[in-house]
Enzyme design. Structure first.
Site, PDB file in Angstrom:
ATOM      1  N   GLU A 274     -99.419 -55.699 -30.398  1.00  0.00           N
ATOM      2  CA  GLU A 274     -98.977 -54.976 -31.588  1.00  0.00           C
ATOM      3  C   GLU A 274     -99.074 -55.902 -32.791  1.00  0.00           C
ATOM      4  O   GLU A 274     -98.776 -57.093 -32.706  1.00  0.00           O
ATOM      5  CB  GLU A 274     -97.511 -54.519 -31.467  1.00  0.00           C
TER       6      GLU A 274
ATOM      7  N   GLU B 181     -91.875 -55.740 -24.702  1.00  0.00           N
ATOM      8  CA  GLU B 181     -90.954 -56.571 -25.487  1.00  0.00           C
ATOM      9  C   GLU B 181     -89.615 -56.872 -24.815  1.00  0.00           C
ATOM     10  O   GLU B 181     -88.563 -56.385 -25.260  1.00  0.00           O
ATOM     11  CB  GLU B 181     -90.704 -55.916 -26.851  1.00  0.00           C
TER      12      GLU B 181
END
Length: 299
Positions: A237, A121
């Protein structure tokens, strides 16, 4: 395997250390892959040569070996390498030195069952303008020992689905793009204290008519990306926080997302196994009802 090895210390966020029993349970339930988030930056020397704590490297290898022994694929990543998100280019050499050590430790491991994800991320100052330059030392270190191993790269703004539109990738046939899916954030993160000061308030339902429209549009973004680039992305995710959302509603969220994206052929990892967004109830020693079925697995 969220909230375990990416915590400040393994299990320090209210979780527990990973065991062989965890992987046996996951494999028996029908899952075929685990994603192993690992915090590295606080486990190294803070200056060159940035040596990783040998005990930590041994523990990471032990966990990878346990997962592989349970016939699970492993995605090993760098997670919460906090300095890289604030000053990406200044930290690139440090980050690359850590990946050089990871690459050395896992040399010779089977390519079909161990993948590397360079950084989780990208956000803040770590964005598409500097993504490839920042990751170049890490990728070069990996390729020096693993010329064809699968490597995963995610985009800016926490690797949200919209990052795919402008995600730059190296000219390397064994690079795989990833994105994370927590939409609508107002639903999945309602009451999540770590999102303060913009914490979504509790009480949001899913799916609204607008949610269904957005989900359909997001699926189309993935279809378009595959058609345009030839790359099939991976959903690294997805999940919904359990503090204010019932298990039944969380299962419904996973089922809706899984079924919506299924026609695109993408792979999905869920956040997480146990402890926050859980599938496994560690306290009661059982899988939460409906959660595996939501992913198309037998209960």
């Amino acid at each position: 395997m969220g909230n375990t090895m990416e915590a400040d210390q393994e299990g320090s966020w209210g979780g527990a250390a990973i065991s062989a029993e965890d992987f046996a349970r996951i494999s028996e339930a029908g899952f075929d892959t685990i994603r192993l988030p690992v915090r590295w930056h606080n486990k190294t020397l803070q200056q060159a040569p940035w040596t990783v704590d040998p005990a930590w490297m041994d523990r990471v290898q032990e966990v990878v070996d346990l997962a592989l022994a349970a016939d699970l694929n492993v995605i090993l990543n760098s997670h919460h390498f906090d300095p890289i998100h604030e000053d990406p280019l200044a930290v690139a050499e440090w980050h690359g030195a850590v990946w050089a050590q990871i690459a050395e430790r896992f040399e010779g491991y089977p390519e079909d069952s161990l993948w590397f994800e360079l950084e989780n991320e990208p956000h803040n100052n770590f964005d598409h303008s500097n993504l490839l330059e920042t990751l170049e030392p890490a990728l070069e270190a990996v390729r020096a020992r693993h010329p064809t191993r699968a490597v995963i790269i995610g985009g800016e703004n926490w690797s949200g689905i919209d990052s795919l539109a402008t995600l730059p990738l190296p000219n390397d046939p064994n690079i795989h793009p990833t994105f994370h899916y927590y939409d609508p954030f107002e639903y999945t993160h309602q009451g999540a204290s770590w999102t303060a000061p913009d914490m979504p308030p509790p009480g949001r339902d899913f799916p609204t008519a607008e949610d269904r429209q957005k989900l359909a549009a997001d699926v189309e973004k993935v279809r378009s990306y595959i058609e345009r680039t030839g790359h099939v992305p991976f959903m690294g995710e997805t999940g919904a926080y359990d503090l204010h959302i019932s298990t039944e509603d969380r299962a419904a969220y996973h089922r809706t997302v899984t079924q919506a994206f299924a026609p695109t052929g993408i792979g999905i990892c869920v956040w997480a196994y146990a402890n926050t967004f859980p599938f496994w109830d560690r306290e009661n020693g059982e899988w939460l009802p409906g959660m595996r079925a939501a992913m198309g697995l037998p209960e």
